[in-house]
Design a protein around this motif. Structure first.
Motif, PDB file in Angstrom:
ATOM      1  N   SER A 207     -20.697  30.668  27.373  1.00  0.00           N
ATOM      2  CA  SER A 207     -19.825  30.793  28.547  1.00  0.00           C
ATOM      3  C   SER A 207     -19.595  29.429  29.205  1.00  0.00           C
ATOM      4  N   HIS A 208     -20.438  28.455  28.912  1.00  0.00           N
ATOM      5  CA  HIS A 208     -20.320  27.128  29.505  1.00  0.00           C
ATOM      6  C   HIS A 208     -19.866  26.068  28.493  1.00  0.00           C
ATOM      7  N   VAL A 209     -19.546  26.517  27.282  1.00  0.00           N
ATOM      8  CA  VAL A 209     -19.143  25.577  26.221  1.00  0.00           C
ATOM      9  C   VAL A 209     -17.620  25.571  26.087  1.00  0.00           C
ATOM     10  N   GLU A 210     -17.070  24.394  25.940  1.00  0.00           N
ATOM     11  CA  GLU A 210     -15.619  24.299  25.728  1.00  0.00           C
ATOM     12  C   GLU A 210     -15.340  23.337  24.578  1.00  0.00           C
ATOM     13  N   TYR A 211     -14.431  23.746  23.697  1.00  0.00           N
ATOM     14  CA  TYR A 211     -13.968  22.868  22.624  1.00  0.00           C
ATOM     15  C   TYR A 211     -12.494  22.565  22.845  1.00  0.00           C
ATOM     16  N   ARG A 212     -12.107  21.349  22.562  1.00  0.00           N
ATOM     17  CA  ARG A 212     -10.676  21.037  22.588  1.00  0.00           C
ATOM     18  C   ARG A 212     -10.377  19.978  21.536  1.00  0.00           C
ATOM     19  N   GLU A 213      -9.145  20.030  21.036  1.00  0.00           N
ATOM     20  CA  GLU A 213      -8.693  19.052  20.035  1.00  0.00           C
ATOM     21  C   GLU A 213      -8.004  17.907  20.756  1.00  0.00           C
ATOM     22  N   GLU A 214      -8.374  16.693  20.421  1.00  0.00           N
ATOM     23  CA  GLU A 214      -7.713  15.519  20.989  1.00  0.00           C
ATOM     24  C   GLU A 214      -7.372  14.568  19.855  1.00  0.00           C
ATOM     25  N   ASN A 215      -6.109  14.517  19.497  1.00  0.00           N
ATOM     26  CA  ASN A 215      -5.652  13.629  18.417  1.00  0.00           C
ATOM     27  C   ASN A 215      -6.460  13.818  17.139  1.00  0.00           C
ATOM     28  N   GLY A 216      -6.716  15.060  16.797  1.00  0.00           N
ATOM     29  CA  GLY A 216      -7.443  15.342  15.563  1.00  0.00           C
ATOM     30  C   GLY A 216      -8.952  15.363  15.736  1.00  0.00           C
ATOM     31  N   ALA A 217      -9.445  14.819  16.853  1.00  0.00           N
ATOM     32  CA  ALA A 217     -10.891  14.845  17.098  1.00  0.00           C
ATOM     33  C   ALA A 217     -11.265  16.152  17.805  1.00  0.00           C
ATOM     34  N   LEU A 218     -12.465  16.628  17.533  1.00  0.00           N
ATOM     35  CA  LEU A 218     -12.976  17.820  18.202  1.00  0.00           C
ATOM     36  C   LEU A 218     -13.901  17.362  19.330  1.00  0.00           C
ATOM     37  N   VAL A 219     -13.531  17.716  20.554  1.00  0.00           N
ATOM     38  CA  VAL A 219     -14.335  17.301  21.707  1.00  0.00           C
ATOM     39  C   VAL A 219     -15.074  18.526  22.234  1.00  0.00           C
ATOM     40  N   ALA A 220     -16.396  18.397  22.381  1.00  0.00           N
ATOM     41  CA  ALA A 220     -17.218  19.515  22.856  1.00  0.00           C
ATOM     42  C   ALA A 220     -17.817  19.159  24.198  1.00  0.00           C
ATOM     43  N   SER A 221     -17.776  20.122  25.124  1.00  0.00           N
ATOM     44  CA  SER A 221     -18.421  19.891  26.418  1.00  0.00           C
ATOM     45  C   SER A 221     -19.268  21.092  26.785  1.00  0.00           C
ATOM     46  N   VAL A 222     -20.314  20.826  27.550  1.00  0.00           N
ATOM     47  CA  VAL A 222     -21.238  21.876  28.026  1.00  0.00           C
ATOM     48  C   VAL A 222     -21.369  21.720  29.529  1.00  0.00           C
ATOM     49  N   GLY A 223     -21.046  22.786  30.255  1.00  0.00           N
ATOM     50  CA  GLY A 223     -21.161  22.732  31.706  1.00  0.00           C
ATOM     51  C   GLY A 223     -20.363  21.588  32.314  1.00  0.00           C
ATOM     52  N   GLY A 224     -19.269  21.237  31.675  1.00  0.00           N
ATOM     53  CA  GLY A 224     -18.427  20.168  32.202  1.00  0.00           C
ATOM     54  C   GLY A 224     -18.797  18.786  31.712  1.00  0.00           C
ATOM     55  N   PHE A 225     -19.921  18.653  31.018  1.00  0.00           N
ATOM     56  CA  PHE A 225     -20.325  17.356  30.467  1.00  0.00           C
ATOM     57  C   PHE A 225     -19.802  17.230  29.038  1.00  0.00           C
ATOM     58  N   THR A 226     -19.051  16.196  28.758  1.00  0.00           N
ATOM     59  CA  THR A 226     -18.641  15.953  27.374  1.00  0.00           C
ATOM     60  C   THR A 226     -19.852  15.459  26.607  1.00  0.00           C
ATOM     61  N   VAL A 227     -20.213  16.166  25.534  1.00  0.00           N
ATOM     62  CA  VAL A 227     -21.433  15.803  24.804  1.00  0.00           C
ATOM     63  C   VAL A 227     -21.151  15.272  23.403  1.00  0.00           C
ATOM     64  N   GLU A 228     -19.924  15.480  22.902  1.00  0.00           N
ATOM     65  CA  GLU A 228     -19.686  15.048  21.528  1.00  0.00           C
ATOM     66  C   GLU A 228     -18.197  14.931  21.261  1.00  0.00           C
ATOM     67  N   ARG A 229     -17.847  13.972  20.430  1.00  0.00           N
ATOM     68  CA  ARG A 229     -16.476  13.850  19.948  1.00  0.00           C
ATOM     69  C   ARG A 229     -16.573  13.632  18.440  1.00  0.00           C
ATOM     70  N   PHE A 230     -16.231  14.671  17.691  1.00  0.00           N
ATOM     71  CA  PHE A 230     -16.288  14.586  16.234  1.00  0.00           C
ATOM     72  C   PHE A 230     -14.933  14.105  15.725  1.00  0.00           C
ATOM     73  N   ALA A 231     -14.929  13.015  14.979  1.00  0.00           N
ATOM     74  CA  ALA A 231     -13.682  12.498  14.420  1.00  0.00           C
ATOM     75  C   ALA A 231     -13.124  13.494  13.394  1.00  0.00           C
ATOM     76  N   ARG A 232     -11.858  13.345  13.067  1.00  0.00           N
ATOM     77  CA  ARG A 232     -11.225  14.237  12.092  1.00  0.00           C
ATOM     78  C   ARG A 232     -12.045  14.248  10.790  1.00  0.00           C
ATOM     79  N   GLY A 233     -12.420  15.430  10.344  1.00  0.00           N
ATOM     80  CA  GLY A 233     -13.145  15.558   9.087  1.00  0.00           C
ATOM     81  C   GLY A 233     -14.653  15.327   9.192  1.00  0.00           C
ATOM     82  N   GLU A 234     -15.117  14.850  10.331  1.00  0.00           N
ATOM     83  CA  GLU A 234     -16.560  14.588  10.482  1.00  0.00           C
ATOM     84  C   GLU A 234     -17.294  15.912  10.679  1.00  0.00           C
ATOM     85  N   PRO A 235     -18.418  16.142   9.972  1.00  0.00           N
ATOM     86  CA  PRO A 235     -19.158  17.396  10.160  1.00  0.00           C
ATOM     87  C   PRO A 235     -19.576  17.569  11.615  1.00  0.00           C
ATOM     88  N   ALA A 236     -19.512  18.806  12.094  1.00  0.00           N
ATOM     89  CA  ALA A 236     -19.825  19.093  13.496  1.00  0.00           C
ATOM     90  C   ALA A 236     -21.221  19.691  13.625  1.00  0.00           C
TER      91      ALA A 236
END
Lengths: 335, 179
Positions: A207-236
């Motif tokens: 309920s506190h996790v959000e994923y969004r795509e930014e220019n092919g990268a997968l950006v993950a946030s938890v509770g509003g904190f961005t915790v990871e940006r996976f580049a295109r094709g990079e294992p998540a």
């Protein structure tokens, strides 16, 4: 290495997040299955997972008909003012025919022991019992039959603990998501979301996790904190703070822990040698394909201990977090 | 993402009307809900959410709203004008493999063969409810029980062959290529 008798082969303890998952684990060769009720009393309280009371009874019956044990996890810490929820969990697990209860809260351990003197009790990894003194306390005071050890110990430390814990058995994780913290003592999820695995049964609650795509990268946030940006094709990996990648001195680093999975298959003979009683596979939140594949592979590996055989489990790589594996603290090969 | 259908199929499908597809999808969903009437119970507070199931290699998207013992479904060309709570996107053969337990959802996410957006809790609840439903092709098609076994085996073989041809992620579990 000498061949072992089948009776000295450690028990393979397998995850079940749903009734279908339980049947899959049983059919795939689990010696025992662990699962929990659909509420905050167990440490995998994720949406859509777990068992209601009727499903638990039916699941235990299915397992018992096939000679497989069921261990019921009531392994979060009781909340003041709501302890009846946890006590009811213990009562209902016993009534359903659980072979053992996996508990963490010392007061719940006391309740279970006093109310059900003959019930087999295991100490959850959430209790973080990692010293001979802590294990002896639970063993001598409450008759704990098995302790699940935190994933922060080396094999040598496990050997010493196993020797001093007897007749209390030890159980160790051998595959799955890795928690680098001394479980039961991690506050990262609470800090970011107000919810923790130890209290409400959810680390990084969806309920506190959000994923969004930014220019092919997968950006993950938890509770509003961005915790990871996976580049295109990079294992998540999972979106947890402990496995987040942060800017440190101009470099993006996994500050606490890499997003990798534990795979201790190569250590199984050694762990059996030092007297570990049970091997645990993590992953109640995973699907039937994962349960089936991992349980079958580890059952072959456990059976191969008896014949000193070797087994190839490269098929498991695709199922691992970050598509990478580690032997974690067991070898402590890092800095 | 891996496992895309050839573009010419998408192009051909894009000129077909959506209504027949929606009628077929509605029938299949009704079959599934009939054999798994407690499906939405497992969704808990997420029952009633609308999920956009997006086969990224097809010129249409399914909007599914499971609620109590039934579920509604709509088929749209794209999501620009659609209201939904969460989107689950992958090539068609991958999405089908998530329904019948061929793939582990977490593994697809790790390998970036699956994209999720929106209400992550609702997505997780749906994934777990589908996992527990143990749906297979013959159940969804509403076939007689006596042909379930052979029909499912034949379908698995055909889908595995298609997945190999399309270079889709390798299945694991009982439906692995070697089994």
């Amino acid at each position: 290495m000498m061949a072992r008798s089948p009776s000295s082969i450690p028990e393979l303890v397998c995850p079940a997040g749903t009734p279908a998952g339980l049947r899959t684990a049983v059919d795939a060769g689990a010696h025992s299955v662990y699962c929990g009720f659909r509420d905050e009393t167990n440490a995998r309280n994720f949406p859509g997972l777990n068992f209601d009371r009727a499903e638990m009874r039916e699941g235990i019956a299915y397992a018992h008909e096939r000679g497989v044990k069921v261990l019921v996890a009531v392994n979060t810490f009781m909340r003041a003012g709501a302890v009846d929820l946890w006590k009811r969990g213990v009562d209902d697990a016993v009534a359903a025919g659980a072979d053992a209860l996996i508990l963490a809260d010392v007061a719940l351990v006391a309740y279970a022991r006093e109310t059900y003197p003959k019930q087999r009790l295991h100490l959850s990894v959430q209790a973080a019992a990692a010293t001979p003194e802590a294990i002896a306390f639970y063993r001598d005071r409450f008759g704990i039959a098995r302790v699940v050890l935190p994933r922060v110990l080396t094999v040598e430390e496990i050997a010493r603990l196993t020797a001093t814990a007897a007749p209390c058995e030890t159980e160790v994780f051998v595959f799955g998501g890795l928690c680098v913290m001394a479980e039961g003592r991690c506050m990262l999820s609470s800090y970011a979301t107000g919810k923790s695995p130890n209290m409400t049964g959810v680390c990084s609650p969806p309920s506190h996790v959000e994923y969004r795509e930014e220019n092919g990268a997968l950006v993950a946030s938890v509770g509003g904190f961005t915790v990871e940006r996976f580049a295109r094709g990079e294992p998540a990996g999972y979106p947890t703070l402990c496995k987040g990648r942060f800017q440190v001195n101009a470099a993006a680093l996994h500050l606490f822990e890499d997003p990798v999975s534990l795979n201790a298959v190569e250590l199984l003979p050694r762990l059996a040698d030092i007297g570990v009683a049970a091997f645990k596979i993590e992953g109640r939140q995973r699907g039937r394909a994962y349960v089936s594949t991992v349980v079958r592979a580890f059952r072959r590996a456990v059976d191969a201990i008896a014949t000193s055989g070797r087994i190839d489990v490269t098929e498991l790589r695709a199922l691992t977090e970050g598509q990478a594996e580690t032997t974690g603290s067991y070898k402590k090969a890092w800095r | 993402m891996r496992g895309y259908l050839p573009p010419y199929l998408a192009k051909a499908a894009s000129v077909l009307p959506l209504l027949p597809l929606e009628l077929v999808a509605r029938r299949l969903l009704a079959n599934a809900m009939a054999v798994r009437p407690t499906f939405a119970l497992r969704l808990g507070e997420h029952a009633g959410r609308t999920f956009a199931i997006d086969p990224v290699d097809c010129p249409f998207v399914f909007l599914i709203t499971p609620e109590e013992s039934r579920a509604s479904i709509r088929v749209v060309r794209d999501l620009s004008a659609a209201a939904y709570d969460a989107r689950i996107a992958a090539p068609l053969v991958v999405l089908l493999g998530m329904i019948d337990g061929t793939y582990d959802g977490d593994a697809l996410f790790f390998s970036r063969d699956l994209v999720i957006e929106g209400d992550t809790g609702a997505v997780l609840a749906l994934r777990n409810a589908i996992e527990n439903a143990e749906l297979d092709p013959s159940l969804v098609l509403g076939l007689p029980k006596n042909i379930h076994g052979p029909f499912n085996r034949a379908t698995d073989m055909a889908l595995n062959r298609l997945r190999r041809t399309l270079d889709a992620p390798e299945p694991s579990g009982p439906k692995a290529y070697s089994s």
